[in-house]
Scaffold this motif. Structure first.
Motif, PDB file in Angstrom:
ATOM      1  N   PHE A 141       0.813  -1.218   0.000  1.00  0.00           N
ATOM      2  CA  PHE A 141       0.000   0.000   0.000  1.00  0.00           C
ATOM      3  C   PHE A 141       0.849   1.272   0.000  1.00  0.00           C
ATOM      4  CE2 PHE A 141      -2.983  -3.160   1.554  1.00  0.00           C
ATOM      5  CZ  PHE A 141      -4.182  -2.782   0.970  1.00  0.00           C
ATOM      6  N   ALA A 142       2.101   1.141  -0.396  1.00  0.00           N
ATOM      7  CA  ALA A 142       3.016   2.291  -0.328  1.00  0.00           C
ATOM      8  C   ALA A 142       2.499   3.507  -1.092  1.00  0.00           C
ATOM      9  CB  ALA A 142       4.389   1.885  -0.857  1.00  0.00           C
ATOM     10  N   ASP A 143       1.894   3.302  -2.252  1.00  0.00           N
ATOM     11  CA  ASP A 143       1.420   4.410  -3.073  1.00  0.00           C
ATOM     12  C   ASP A 143      -0.101   4.504  -3.103  1.00  0.00           C
ATOM     13  OD1 ASP A 143       4.073   5.104  -3.834  1.00  0.00           O
ATOM     14  OD2 ASP A 143       4.061   3.463  -5.289  1.00  0.00           O
ATOM     15  N   VAL A 144      -0.744   3.868  -2.145  1.00  0.00           N
ATOM     16  CA  VAL A 144      -2.208   3.845  -2.093  1.00  0.00           C
ATOM     17  C   VAL A 144      -2.708   4.869  -1.076  1.00  0.00           C
ATOM     18  CG1 VAL A 144      -4.209   2.446  -1.492  1.00  0.00           C
ATOM     19  CG2 VAL A 144      -2.333   1.430  -2.792  1.00  0.00           C
ATOM     20  N   ALA A 145      -3.575   5.756  -1.526  1.00  0.00           N
ATOM     21  CA  ALA A 145      -4.098   6.801  -0.635  1.00  0.00           C
ATOM     22  C   ALA A 145      -5.616   6.937  -0.699  1.00  0.00           C
ATOM     23  CB  ALA A 145      -3.456   8.142  -0.975  1.00  0.00           C
ATOM     24  N   ILE A 146      -6.218   6.655  -1.852  1.00  0.00           N
ATOM     25  CA  ILE A 146      -7.644   6.895  -2.057  1.00  0.00           C
ATOM     26  C   ILE A 146      -8.393   5.576  -2.239  1.00  0.00           C
ATOM     27  CG2 ILE A 146      -9.384   8.161  -3.342  1.00  0.00           C
ATOM     28  CD1 ILE A 146      -7.279   9.957  -2.076  1.00  0.00           C
ATOM     29  N   TYR A 147      -9.271   5.284  -1.290  1.00  0.00           N
ATOM     30  CA  TYR A 147     -10.046   4.044  -1.242  1.00  0.00           C
ATOM     31  C   TYR A 147     -11.514   4.451  -1.373  1.00  0.00           C
ATOM     32  CZ  TYR A 147     -11.249  -0.546   1.036  1.00  0.00           C
ATOM     33  OH  TYR A 147     -11.715  -1.791   1.361  1.00  0.00           O
ATOM     34  N   VAL A 148     -12.179   3.993  -2.439  1.00  0.00           N
ATOM     35  CA  VAL A 148     -13.549   4.423  -2.713  1.00  0.00           C
ATOM     36  C   VAL A 148     -14.524   3.263  -2.521  1.00  0.00           C
ATOM     37  CG1 VAL A 148     -15.112   5.468  -4.378  1.00  0.00           C
ATOM     38  CG2 VAL A 148     -12.688   6.113  -4.374  1.00  0.00           C
ATOM     39  N   LEU A 149     -15.574   3.511  -1.734  1.00  0.00           N
ATOM     40  CA  LEU A 149     -16.618   2.515  -1.511  1.00  0.00           C
ATOM     41  C   LEU A 149     -17.812   2.819  -2.405  1.00  0.00           C
ATOM     42  CD1 LEU A 149     -15.090   3.145   1.373  1.00  0.00           C
ATOM     43  CD2 LEU A 149     -16.816   1.576   2.251  1.00  0.00           C
ATOM     44  N   ILE A 150     -18.309   1.768  -3.081  1.00  0.00           N
ATOM     45  CA  ILE A 150     -19.472   1.936  -3.954  1.00  0.00           C
ATOM     46  C   ILE A 150     -20.485   0.833  -3.677  1.00  0.00           C
ATOM     47  CG2 ILE A 150     -18.096   3.032  -5.770  1.00  0.00           C
ATOM     48  CD1 ILE A 150     -18.247   0.423  -7.347  1.00  0.00           C
ATOM     49  N   ASP A 151     -21.759   1.121  -4.009  1.00  0.00           N
ATOM     50  CA  ASP A 151     -22.773   0.065  -3.930  1.00  0.00           C
ATOM     51  C   ASP A 151     -23.051  -0.446  -5.346  1.00  0.00           C
ATOM     52  OD1 ASP A 151     -24.486   1.898  -5.185  1.00  0.00           O
ATOM     53  OD2 ASP A 151     -25.510   2.438  -3.321  1.00  0.00           O
ATOM     54  N   ASP A 172      -7.351   4.329  -6.087  1.00  0.00           N
ATOM     55  CA  ASP A 172      -6.369   3.283  -5.777  1.00  0.00           C
ATOM     56  C   ASP A 172      -7.029   1.961  -5.408  1.00  0.00           C
ATOM     57  OD1 ASP A 172      -4.109   5.034  -6.071  1.00  0.00           O
ATOM     58  OD2 ASP A 172      -4.642   5.915  -4.139  1.00  0.00           O
ATOM     59  N   VAL A 173      -8.152   2.060  -4.704  1.00  0.00           N
ATOM     60  CA  VAL A 173      -8.910   0.877  -4.288  1.00  0.00           C
ATOM     61  C   VAL A 173     -10.386   1.164  -4.495  1.00  0.00           C
ATOM     62  CG1 VAL A 173      -9.405  -0.754  -2.413  1.00  0.00           C
ATOM     63  CG2 VAL A 173      -7.196   0.424  -2.470  1.00  0.00           C
ATOM     64  N   ILE A 174     -11.116   0.148  -4.981  1.00  0.00           N
ATOM     65  CA  ILE A 174     -12.576   0.245  -5.046  1.00  0.00           C
ATOM     66  C   ILE A 174     -13.152  -0.926  -4.260  1.00  0.00           C
ATOM     67  CG2 ILE A 174     -14.625   0.230  -6.503  1.00  0.00           C
ATOM     68  CD1 ILE A 174     -12.954   1.363  -8.779  1.00  0.00           C
ATOM     69  N   GLN A 175     -14.010  -0.600  -3.297  1.00  0.00           N
ATOM     70  CA  GLN A 175     -14.679  -1.644  -2.521  1.00  0.00           C
ATOM     71  C   GLN A 175     -16.147  -1.700  -2.911  1.00  0.00           C
ATOM     72  OE1 GLN A 175     -16.589  -2.006   1.770  1.00  0.00           O
ATOM     73  NE2 GLN A 175     -14.369  -1.732   1.981  1.00  0.00           N
ATOM     74  N   GLY A 315      -2.095  12.797  11.317  1.00  0.00           N
ATOM     75  CA  GLY A 315      -1.044  11.821  11.044  1.00  0.00           C
ATOM     76  C   GLY A 315      -1.426  10.694  10.120  1.00  0.00           C
ATOM     77  N   ILE A 316      -2.652  10.717   9.585  1.00  0.00           N
ATOM     78  CA  ILE A 316      -3.109   9.666   8.672  1.00  0.00           C
ATOM     79  C   ILE A 316      -3.118  10.229   7.252  1.00  0.00           C
ATOM     80  CG2 ILE A 316      -5.006   8.117   8.052  1.00  0.00           C
ATOM     81  CD1 ILE A 316      -3.650   7.358  10.644  1.00  0.00           C
ATOM     82  N   HIS A 317      -2.565   9.447   6.320  1.00  0.00           N
ATOM     83  CA  HIS A 317      -2.425   9.930   4.941  1.00  0.00           C
ATOM     84  C   HIS A 317      -3.120   9.026   3.927  1.00  0.00           C
ATOM     85  CE1 HIS A 317       0.502  13.086   6.047  1.00  0.00           C
ATOM     86  NE2 HIS A 317       0.843  12.225   6.995  1.00  0.00           N
ATOM     87  N   ARG A 318      -4.107   8.292   4.403  1.00  0.00           N
ATOM     88  CA  ARG A 318      -4.938   7.467   3.519  1.00  0.00           C
ATOM     89  C   ARG A 318      -6.388   7.637   3.945  1.00  0.00           C
ATOM     90  NH1 ARG A 318      -0.546   3.935   4.819  1.00  0.00           N
ATOM     91  NH2 ARG A 318       0.678   3.318   2.971  1.00  0.00           N
ATOM     92  N   VAL A 319      -7.313   7.681   2.978  1.00  0.00           N
ATOM     93  CA  VAL A 319      -8.719   7.849   3.326  1.00  0.00           C
ATOM     94  C   VAL A 319      -9.588   6.884   2.535  1.00  0.00           C
ATOM     95  CG1 VAL A 319      -8.487  10.274   3.965  1.00  0.00           C
ATOM     96  CG2 VAL A 319      -9.064   9.672   1.587  1.00  0.00           C
ATOM     97  N   ALA A 320     -10.709   6.514   3.145  1.00  0.00           N
ATOM     98  CA  ALA A 320     -11.758   5.758   2.473  1.00  0.00           C
ATOM     99  C   ALA A 320     -12.966   6.677   2.359  1.00  0.00           C
ATOM    100  CB  ALA A 320     -12.112   4.505   3.271  1.00  0.00           C
ATOM    101  N   SER A 337      -7.783  16.317  -5.726  1.00  0.00           N
ATOM    102  CA  SER A 337      -7.724  17.264  -4.613  1.00  0.00           C
ATOM    103  C   SER A 337      -7.410  16.528  -3.309  1.00  0.00           C
ATOM    104  CB  SER A 337      -9.055  17.999  -4.482  1.00  0.00           C
ATOM    105  OG  SER A 337      -9.047  18.867  -3.371  1.00  0.00           O
ATOM    106  N   LEU A 338      -8.086  15.407  -3.086  1.00  0.00           N
ATOM    107  CA  LEU A 338      -7.824  14.616  -1.878  1.00  0.00           C
ATOM    108  C   LEU A 338      -6.381  14.128  -1.838  1.00  0.00           C
ATOM    109  CD1 LEU A 338     -11.074  12.453  -1.705  1.00  0.00           C
ATOM    110  CD2 LEU A 338     -10.338  14.133  -0.003  1.00  0.00           C
ATOM    111  N   ARG A 339      -5.903  13.655  -2.973  1.00  0.00           N
ATOM    112  CA  ARG A 339      -4.537  13.130  -3.035  1.00  0.00           C
ATOM    113  C   ARG A 339      -3.523  14.224  -2.715  1.00  0.00           C
ATOM    114  NH1 ARG A 339      -3.547   8.360  -5.223  1.00  0.00           N
ATOM    115  NH2 ARG A 339      -5.315   8.464  -6.659  1.00  0.00           N
ATOM    116  N   SER A 340      -3.781  15.395  -3.206  1.00  0.00           N
ATOM    117  CA  SER A 340      -2.882  16.517  -2.941  1.00  0.00           C
ATOM    118  C   SER A 340      -2.890  16.894  -1.459  1.00  0.00           C
ATOM    119  CB  SER A 340      -3.301  17.718  -3.789  1.00  0.00           C
ATOM    120  OG  SER A 340      -2.489  18.836  -3.503  1.00  0.00           O
TER     121      SER A 340
END
Length: 344
Positions: A141-151, A172-175, A315-320, A337-340
């Motif tokens: 997950f070194a370069d993973v920052a944006i995790y998107v949840l979808i229905d 980066d991730v889709i759940q 101190g957290i640099h990843r979001v869902a 924008s979030l990644r920046s």
């Protein structure tokens, strides 16, 4: 008592202490992981306490380093460490083998010490899992920052359109998380998502359902505190897959590490428009995780471009995220924008 026994105990004691110290130093100085360092330090103190039960002076007096035939016998691999995995594996095995030797030989003089060495060995197996999983996950997950949840959306075409937008936006991730679709429809959506993400850099996770994740060859599954355990999810998924866990306090986060999770969700952070919560651990929980845990952690709950800077400050640099991206006219602009903000 035969002097050879004391020589053996002395050598095994040194090997165990040395191997454990190498591991602790790597985790402490190389990874800056406070929680794992604390766990390793606890084992080291436990080992030191048990070793004090033995007659250390007799062991030292029995030492004969120059007369030890093993000092001149050294394999080629002993002088080479290609990467962190080799270094840690070599020293965990050194520690575990030494503990086994201490356990067996201590049975001849102190059964209580032998039992303590046995327990320390079992603990070392668990620590090996925790350390190796955490470092491997940090690389994954070194370069993973944006995790998107979808229905599953209202229809297959609408679902495919949303996924296409998210892939274009470089999520980066889709759940896939849907509690309302019947199983066959959920499998169909999951198969669609798998087909669309194959060959991209986007990871595909199924929420709560390791059976469906396995059927469609998803990259992994995410479970909550009331769903299957990490071990149970892995039994269904099989090896080589990711397992994430939702956590709501620091003890749950620590337990996820002990269980061997590949990442954790931490929150809820803010009130959410897509899910209701009775309790908000908020930014304080994020600060606790950031202070002691290096396992990849994704802040979740009501996060948008307007408050992401607060997540980073904690101190957290990843979001869902969900609604702020899925309902946006331009998902890519929101993700950019979030990644920046998270990189700041």
């Amino acid at each position: 008592m035969d002097i050879s026994l004391w020589r053996t105990l002395d050598a095994a004691s040194n090997r165990a202490s040395e191997g454990l110290r190498v591991i602790e130093d790597f985790v402490r100085y190389g990874q800056n992981d406070k929680y794992l360092t604390t766990e390793l330090k606890s084992l080291r103190h436990q080992l030191d306490s048990t070793l004090k039960k033995l007659d250390r002076l007799t062991s030292i007096q029995s030492r004969d380093t120059f007369g030890d035939v093993g000092t001149t016998l050294q394999g080629k691999l002993e002088q080479a460490r290609s990467n962190w995995h080799d270094l840690l594996t070599a020293n965990f095995k050194r520690l575990q083998q030494a503990l086994r030797s201490l356990e067996e030989h201590a049975k001849l003089i102190d059964s209580a010490a032998a039992t303590a060495f046995e327990q320390a060995r079992y603990q070392s197996y668990s620590l090996e899992k925790m350390v190796m999983t955490t470092i491997a996950a940090s690389n994954t997950f070194a370069d993973v920052a944006i995790y998107v949840l979808i229905d599953g959306q209202a229809s297959q075409p609408v679902f495919e359109s949303l996924v296409t937008k998210l892939l274009h936006a470089k999520a980066d991730v889709i759940q896939l998380r849907d509690k309302n679709l019947d199983d066959r429809t959920l499998v169909a959506r999951a198969q669609c998502l798998r087909q669309q993400t194959v060959g991209t850099g986007t990871k595909f996770i199924v929420n709560d359902r390791p059976d469906i994740a396995r059927i469609v060859s998803a990259d992994g599954v995410h479970v909550g505190q009331e769903e299957l355990t990490v071990a149970q999810a892995r039994m269904v998924l099989g090896p080589g897959k990711l397992v994430g866990v939702s956590t709501h306090d620091i003890n749950q986060a620590r337990q996820a590490i002990r269980d061997g999770a590949d990442y954790i969700g931490v929150g809820p952070t803010f009130p959410s428009g897509t899910k209701s919560f009775d309790h908000f651990p908020g930014l304080d929980f994020l600060r606790e995780v950031a202070a002691e845990i290096t396992l990849p952690a994704f802040a979740i709950g009501g996060i948008t471009a307007d408050n992401a800077a607060q997540v980073t400050a904690a101190g957290i640099h990843r979001v869902a995220v969900s609604g702020c991206v899925n309902q946006a006219r331009d998902p890519r602009a929101v993700i950019d924008s979030l990644r920046s903000l998270l990189a700041g």
